[in-house]
Enzyme design. Structure first.
Site, PDB file in Angstrom:
ATOM      1  CE  LYS A 282      -4.326   1.552   1.937  1.00 29.36           C
ATOM      2  NZ  LYS A 282      -5.580   1.142   2.534  1.00 29.36           N
ATOM      3  CD  GLU A 368     -19.822  -1.901   7.197  1.00 26.77           C
ATOM      4  OE1 GLU A 368     -19.935  -2.989   6.589  1.00 26.77           O
ATOM      5  OE2 GLU A 368     -18.893  -1.111   6.975  1.00 26.77           O
ATOM      6  NE  ARG A 396     -22.541  -2.930   2.796  1.00 30.64           N
ATOM      7  CZ  ARG A 396     -21.597  -3.371   1.968  1.00 30.64           C
ATOM      8  NH1 ARG A 396     -20.740  -4.258   2.387  1.00 30.64           N
ATOM      9  NH2 ARG A 396     -21.499  -2.934   0.736  1.00 30.64           N
TER      10      ARG A 396
HETATM   11  C1  LIG Z   1     -19.230  -1.201   3.514  1.00 33.24           C
HETATM   12  C2  LIG Z   1     -18.011  -0.356   3.713  1.00 33.24           C
HETATM   13  N1  LIG Z   1     -17.484  -0.234   4.952  1.00 33.24           N
HETATM   14  C3  LIG Z   1     -16.385   0.525   5.134  1.00 33.24           C
HETATM   15  C4  LIG Z   1     -15.799   1.163   4.083  1.00 33.24           C
HETATM   16  C5  LIG Z   1     -14.617   2.086   4.317  1.00 33.24           C
HETATM   17  N2  LIG Z   1     -13.406   1.578   3.641  1.00 33.24           N
HETATM   18  C6  LIG Z   1     -12.999   2.089   2.481  1.00 33.24           C
HETATM   19  S1  LIG Z   1     -11.655   1.348   1.904  1.00 33.24           S
HETATM   20  C7  LIG Z   1     -11.547   0.341   3.242  1.00 33.24           C
HETATM   21  C8  LIG Z   1     -10.440  -0.638   3.346  1.00 33.24           C
HETATM   22  C9  LIG Z   1     -10.321  -1.468   2.128  1.00 33.24           C
HETATM   23  O1  LIG Z   1      -9.215  -2.299   2.244  1.00 33.24           O
HETATM   24  P1  LIG Z   1      -8.757  -3.174   1.031  1.00 33.24           P
HETATM   25  O2  LIG Z   1      -9.935  -3.745   0.355  1.00 33.24           O
HETATM   26  O3  LIG Z   1      -7.743  -4.131   1.516  1.00 33.24           O
HETATM   27  O4  LIG Z   1      -8.114  -2.139   0.031  1.00 33.24           O
HETATM   28  P2  LIG Z   1      -6.707  -1.349   0.157  1.00 33.24           P
HETATM   29  O5  LIG Z   1      -7.096   0.052   0.501  1.00 33.24           O
HETATM   30  O6  LIG Z   1      -5.885  -1.990   1.188  1.00 33.24           O
HETATM   31  O7  LIG Z   1      -6.116  -1.440  -1.187  1.00 33.24           O
HETATM   32  C10 LIG Z   1     -12.583   0.596   4.125  1.00 33.24           C
HETATM   33  C11 LIG Z   1     -12.778  -0.076   5.403  1.00 33.24           C
HETATM   34  C12 LIG Z   1     -16.389   1.015   2.807  1.00 33.24           C
HETATM   35  N3  LIG Z   1     -15.900   1.631   1.742  1.00 33.24           N
HETATM   36  N4  LIG Z   1     -17.480   0.248   2.654  1.00 33.24           N
END
Ligand SMILES: Cc1ncc(C[n+]2csc(CCOP(=O)(O)OP(=O)(O)O)c2C)c(N)n1
Length: 624
Positions: A282, A368, A396
């Site tokens: 990342k 969630e 959700r």
């Molecule tokens: C339902 C939901 N909950 C929380 C989030 C907030 N959120 C956005 S990105 C993320 C982390 C995603 O991690 P990953 O899929 O590993 O992607 P990376 O950023 O590490 O590439 C979160 C928790 C979201 N977008 N949707």
């Protein structure tokens, strides 16, 4: 020197490049992303980590004939730059500009508008089945991060895909991070795959051996895959994805373009559900984002040379911080208080709580629904759970709210952050529906504070109430109010009259209370003297106060809320007046329109939709 990026207006142009040119393209894309995001803010770290992945996918597949579904979509900036949005990239996340997420209205290369996690495999599987039933030939790729894979829906989709057995390509982009470090047993499992040296060494030996064989015909490939599979069963604990019906490939270095391209080419030959596991970093390629991926997950504008953030708004209130401080303080007095977050530790202001009370803090992953039902279990067991959750993501978990918390009348406190307009993240993230989906649930108390002190008092009050309580608040408000050390209990269902007047009644909720007060000051100069009420409660509504203020039936009523108009606070008031038979009262509901609201700064959008001080003044004048 001309940039390679300048010659790319669509993936067709990309395919003209030689593989050896692609690393240079990757570094140009990174430079462009850093340049733009340093001005606009945005999801930099995730997008930096997925540059090679985006290039490789567009090199191998033929979008939009083949469909690429990005999960969450916050990692898709390189995809945007490669699919004809380079010229508009400067307008990223700005009002009228291109979205920070894939957006179906923006490009034929974006099959869906996304922003919420864990949807990609379901969407991709739907398209696979549609292609098969309509006899279309496109291939479908879902790209999902290890964070998004913690969401239950991703597993539901894997489960279904394994059963259908159709060709779907899932690329797992694994960087051991969600926004904060990834959590959960699955994360440990992926880590084990990545770090198991014995397994990796044997795979490497086999690869080297196969490379020595001059032309690897399909038969040999199948044999190699079988061999790999056999080894995997021996050395990969559980072979989890395979048990679900997927062919698992990897893990491979997601920044090695030649390797990723080769892997994608090879797996497209297989007509089964496939999971390709990539390891990425990342923030890759920008040292500040690599060393602080949490801050650069959703970066505010920053200085490129130093990595230091430019924006700080000390004059505005910060509800998130106040929430974090308050739960820490209350938890130090009451050891039954526990806190739950679905993967938003930093965003919800809980970093200090996590450190101070590790045994009473639960980051459950992007889950969630589980977060709420888990909280119900904690409450039933005698604890006082506080779930910190963003308004948009709570959407959700509606059934969990109804069935697992409110129907049980359990004492769970929901701290609903980002309630209202969130600004540049746009329609996927605005928290403007929560009054509509919560306001009618029996047993639930629903409040909204006007400032930080009131948020403190509402949390304090919520902890002492017996049943389910939800408090909605925006990230930032308009006024910075010093908070007391003390807490004040708020009488259930009691609104607060802030200004007495003889003119119209203005009843504002949450973030709209101070703008309403300011509007009243301006109106007073024109001899319009409103009574200004801070409603505080959406449910139960202060009916007695409304009865009193509207007794003579002559005073117009204006309700104000940062929420859509339909089924919002104003609608609840309107229903109440209808039930009372007060048909003649002139009422105006100031709220956001009943549509999906675009991206743009919060103040710009509030102004556009008549929720600024000026907008309120104009509307009150009109009704008077
Ligand atoms: C339902 C939901 N909950 C929380 C989030 C907030 N959120 C956005 S990105 C993320 C982390 C995603 O991690 P990953 O899929 O590993 O992607 P990376 O950023 O590490 O590439 C979160 C928790 C979201 N977008 N949707």
């Amino acid at each position: 020197m001309n940039r390679l990026l300048d010659s790319i207006n669509s993936p067709v142009d990309l395919k003209r490049l030689k593989i050896r040119q692609l690393p240079q393209l990757a570094s140009e894309i990174r430079e462009e992303m850093i340049r733009v995001v340093s001005r606009t803010g945005g999801h930099l770290a995730s997008s930096l980590g997925a540059v090679e992945l985006a290039i490789a996918i567009h090199y191998v597949f033929t979008s939009p004939k083949d469909t690429i579904v990005w999960d969450v979509g916050h990692q898709a900036y390189a995809h945007k730059l490669l699919t004809g949005r380079k010229e508009r990239f400067d307008s990223l996340r700005q009002f009228g500009g291109i979205s920070g997420f894939p957006n179906k209205d923006e490009s034929s290369h974006d099959p869906f508008t996304v922003g919420h996690a864990s949807t990609s495999i379901s969407q991709a599987l739907g398209m696979v089945v549609a292609n098969s039933l309509t006899r279309s030939s496109g291939r479908v790729v879902a790209v999902i991060g290890d964070g998004a894979l913690t969401g239950g829906m991703a597993f539901e989709a894997l489960n279904h895909a394994g059963q259908l057995g159709k060709k779907i390509i899932v690329v797992l982009n694994s960087n051991e991070m969600a926004i904060s470090p990834s959590v959960g047993a699955l994360s440990k499992y992926l880590n084990k795959i990545i770090t198991n040296p014995l397994y990796n060494r044997i795979r490497q030996d086999i690869r080297t051996l196969l490379k020595r064989i001059p032309r690897l015909g399909p038969k040999m490939l199948t044999t190699a895959q079988r061999l790999e599979e056999g080894i995997k069963d021996l050395f990969v604990p559980g072979a989890f994805f395979e048990e679900l019906g997927f062919r698992y490939f990897g893990p491979i270095d997601g920044h090695n373009l030649a390797l990723v391209i080769q892997a994608l080419k090879n797996i497209t030959l297989i007509n089964e559900p496939i999971l390709l596991h990539l390891i990425t970093k990342k923030g890759k390629g920008y040292k500040f984002a690599e060393s602080d991926p949490v801050r650069f997950h959703s970066a505010v504008p920053f200085d490129v040379e130093t990595g230091i953030s430019k924006k700080s708004q000390p004059t505005r209130s910060n509800f998130t911080e106040t929430f974090g401080r308050t739960v820490c303080d209350l938890a130090s007095r009451d050891d039954r208080i526990v806190v739950i977050t679905p993967a938003m530790t930093a965003g919800s202001g809980l970093v200090d709580f996590a450190k101070a009370f590790p045994a009473r803090f639960f980051d459950v992953g992007i889950a969630e629904q589980h977060a709420l039902t888990f909280a119900g279990g904690l409450a039933r067991g005698g604890l006082k759970p506080v779930v910190a959750i963003y308004s948009t993501f709570l959407q959700r978990a509606y059934d969990q709210m109804v069935h697992d918390i409110c129907l049980q009348n359990l004492h769970v406190v929901l701290a609903i952050d980002r309630a209202g307009l969130v600004g540049e993240d746009g329609p996927t993230h605005h928290g403007v529906f929560d009054i509509a989906y919560l306001g009618h649930i029996p047993n639930l108390v629903l409040m909204a504070p006007k400032d930080e002190q009131e948020l403190k008092d509402m949390i304090y009050t919520a902890i002492s109430l017996p049943g389910p309580v939800a408090i909605r608040y925006p990230k930032r408000g308009t006024e910075r109010i010093q908070t007391d050390k003390d807490y004040h209990n708020i009488q259930l269902g009691q609104a607060e009259v802030l200004k007495q007047g003889r003119g119209p009644v203005i009843m504002a909720i949450g973030s709209m209370v101070y703008p309403a007060l300011k509007a009243a000051e301006i109106l007073a100069k024109e001899d319009i003297e409103p009574t200004v009420v801070n409603a505080r409660f959406i449910r139960p509504l202060d009916e007695a106060l409304l009865d009193e203020l509207l007794a003579d039936g002559n005073r117009p009523l204006v309700t104000i809320e940062e929420h859509v108009e339909r089924c919002g606070f104003g609608s609840i008031v309107l229903e109440f007046l209808a039930e009372r038979g007060k048909k003649d009262i002139k009422i105006k509901r100031l709220a956001l329109p009943n549509s999906f609201i675009e991206q743009g700064s919060r103040s710009l959008l509030l102004d556009k939709y008549g929720l600024s001080v000026k907008g309120i003044v104009d509307s009150v004048r009109e009704i008077v």
